[in-house]
Design an enzyme around this catalytic site. Sequence first.
Site, mmCIF file in Angstrom:
data_model
loop_
_atom_site.group_PDB
_atom_site.id
_atom_site.type_symbol
_atom_site.label_atom_id
_atom_site.label_comp_id
_atom_site.label_asym_id
_atom_site.label_seq_id
_atom_site.Cartn_x
_atom_site.Cartn_y
_atom_site.Cartn_z
ATOM 1 N N CYS A 41 -31.646 44.827 13.672
ATOM 2 C CA CYS A 41 -30.706 45.511 14.575
ATOM 3 C C CYS A 41 -30.639 46.985 14.158
ATOM 4 O O CYS A 41 -29.576 47.574 14.047
ATOM 5 C CB CYS A 41 -29.337 44.844 14.588
ATOM 6 N N ALA A 92 -30.825 33.312 8.365
ATOM 7 C CA ALA A 92 -30.006 32.775 9.460
ATOM 8 C C ALA A 92 -28.569 33.291 9.477
ATOM 9 O O ALA A 92 -27.948 33.373 10.530
ATOM 10 C CB ALA A 92 -30.006 31.250 9.402
ATOM 11 N N ASP A 110 -35.155 37.590 10.889
ATOM 12 C CA ASP A 110 -34.164 38.534 11.400
ATOM 13 C C ASP A 110 -33.689 39.305 10.165
ATOM 14 O O ASP A 110 -32.682 38.965 9.554
ATOM 15 C CB ASP A 110 -33.022 37.748 12.072
ATOM 16 N N GLY A 112 -25.698 32.119 11.864
ATOM 17 C CA GLY A 112 -26.485 31.321 12.806
ATOM 18 C C GLY A 112 -26.436 31.622 14.286
ATOM 19 O O GLY A 112 -26.750 30.755 15.086
#
Length: 404
Positions: free
Chosen positions: A354, A233, A301, A236
Amino acid sequence: MRLHRNLCFAVIDGLTLIFNEGKYADKVIQQLLKRDKRWGARDRAFVAETTYDIVRWKRLYAEIAEVKEPFDRDNIWRMFAVWATLKGIKLPDWKYFENTPTRKIKGRFDELSKIRKFKESIPDWIDELGEKELGTKVWTKEIAALNEQADVVLRVNTLKTTKEKLQSELFDVNIETEFLEDYPDALKLKERANVFSTEAFKNGFFEVQDASSQLVAPLLGIKPGMRVVDTCAGAGGKTLHIASIMENKGQVIAMDIYGNKLNELKRRAKRNGAHNIETRAIESTKVIKKLYDKADRVLIDAPCSGLGVLRRNPDAKWKLQPDFIDKIKKTQQEILQQYSRMVKPGGQLVYATCSILPSENQQQVDDFLKSDSGKDFIFVKDKKVLSHKSGYDGFYMALLEKKK
């Protein structure tokens, strides 16, 4: 444009810290902007944008200025002179600019612009890696797009307001925004502005979040009342998006190995009015094992090279090392293997990075699906976002479903 001595000195001081002491550009700029209370918005913009510009084009400017690392202050002034000359700014008669060969600078720029690694100002190894993974044509377009300045995009916090109301409120303080098609919660600034000083920000009406990053949470297909785990996270950004989609109903468990990042998330959640977020620091595997087969949705992520976000972190290309890419790929696979076990049968998982490199993205998903832990999952769909096509950060996200 006239150059002001105190602003130029701030830029030189900042570049010295970034280039020679390995400091992060965003942190250095934050400090620089506090240097003089008399600076107006234009002064601060000059310091921030010039510093980022010279960091972004470090290799090209150093080559033109004929200076090598580690750079002393004179070297950095020479690079600054290259920047100013190429921007068409008249150099004042300060000692730092004596004998600046302006015509030679322009000639060298034209010459070096024919060679991609200089033109796009990137280390050889990143240039080779990008070409190998994406092919010459795509990589050439992508690295050019990643050198453009990123737009400022806001994500409206739907727990507190609507896009229309926020747009109107910002307009009242002279900040103009526009809606983005295909990004339901996004507002893009027409011109850069300090949005963090607005009442709307203090009241938690929005977060700054790139448009590509805003695509991740909706891919999870979340419904209010679910139990959703955001496994990496950080501070966040995506957790808060998940909470707003869930309308504060159900449970969001935000996990990270860094407790200090989760503390920042708690502060942001309070400002956002997101009450259904619980933070858990991953201090041992127990934290993860407790959630095996218990989550409706899991977001991974994953940590990555960050090559998709060079527009906002231009110093990353100088800090990255080839061995880091190898290490991070091992970490990504380990995280997928372990954290995927939290998904309950019939539940779904999103793996996102990313990065624009297939070896960090679809290759990781393929390897996972072929493994023992991945045999219970089905690939549903994925989305590859490239900067030169979207105009926003480079991103990857894949949706997987656990068989019932």
